[in-house]
Design a protein around this motif. Structure first.
Motif, mmCIF file in Angstrom:
data_model
loop_
_atom_site.group_PDB
_atom_site.id
_atom_site.type_symbol
_atom_site.label_atom_id
_atom_site.label_comp_id
_atom_site.label_asym_id
_atom_site.label_seq_id
_atom_site.Cartn_x
_atom_site.Cartn_y
_atom_site.Cartn_z
ATOM 1 N N THR A 64 12.884 27.075 -25.430
ATOM 2 C CA THR A 64 11.909 26.879 -24.575
ATOM 3 C C THR A 64 12.484 27.370 -23.114
ATOM 4 N N SER A 157 7.146 30.244 -20.826
ATOM 5 C CA SER A 157 6.669 29.243 -20.548
ATOM 6 C C SER A 157 7.574 27.993 -21.204
ATOM 7 N N ASN A 159 6.542 25.548 -22.033
ATOM 8 C CA ASN A 159 5.614 24.758 -23.025
ATOM 9 C C ASN A 159 5.303 25.495 -24.447
ATOM 10 N N HIS A 160 6.201 26.457 -24.369
ATOM 11 C CA HIS A 160 6.125 27.511 -25.615
ATOM 12 C C HIS A 160 7.537 27.941 -26.325
#
Length: 186
Positions: A64, A157, A159-160
């Motif tokens: 990540t 990101s 978040n991904h």
């Protein structure tokens, strides 16, 4: 042993001599009728593959991180036999992200030098999709010391999750990731 001596006007000459041992059949040395050229007088290795190394990755790597990180299992070292030789590098990896409309970036690095980038934009409608990045490069490391080539990966990101996948979406419908090195004589 038979030989022919061609004398230069200055006195020295060139000798064309038969091979040291009897060949299996007659040999013919034919000169071109429509061009000039130079006869190679040594056993040249230019263009020959001197070393071939390859490693394949069969498991999944995830990150990540928005900064590039080394992909475990896609690192390979080679020691060139001459500083003038080239290293042909080939790598292929299936890149994917778990977030819709987010991608990931891979790059090829020699020691700490960036060489090539591969990019995958995840399908904006369907998360988890990906694609294969294939890159090749003829590199000139200019050394006879060991050099290490590696693949690095980053997410767009935190978040991904960016992934190098052994099989598409956890399956087996995409090829294994691979990095291959070939030393080419210069």
């Amino acid at each position: 042993m038979s030989q022919i001596k061609l004398l230069h006007s200055g006195g020295n000459g060139v000798i064309i001599a038969a091979p040291d041992s009897n060949p299996a059949s007659d040999r013919t040395l034919k000169l071109p009728s429509d061009g000039d050229g130079t006869i190679l007088t040594t056993n040249s290795s230019v263009g020959k593959i001197l070393q071939f190394l390859s490693v394949r990755k069969t498991d999944v790597f995830t990150t990540t991180s928005e900064s590039f990180v080394d992909v475990t299992g896609l690192t390979l070292s080679i020691t060139p036999s001459s500083a003038s030789n080239k290293i042909f590098v080939f790598y292929s990896a299936y890149l994917a992200s778990n977030g819709a409309d987010f991608g990931c970036v891979s790059k090829l690095v020699r020691d700490s030098t960036d060489l090539e980038f591969g990019y995958n934009q995840t399908n904006p409608v369907q998360s988890g999709t990906g694609g294969t990045t294939v890159n090749q490069l003829l590199d000139t490391p200019n050394t006879t010391s060991s050099v290490t080539y590696k693949i690095q990966l980053r997410s767009h990101s935190t978040n991904h999750t960016a992934r190098i996948v052994a099989g598409g979406n956890g399956g087996t419908d995409v090829p294994e990731s691979v990095i291959t090195l070939m030393e080419v004589a210069a």
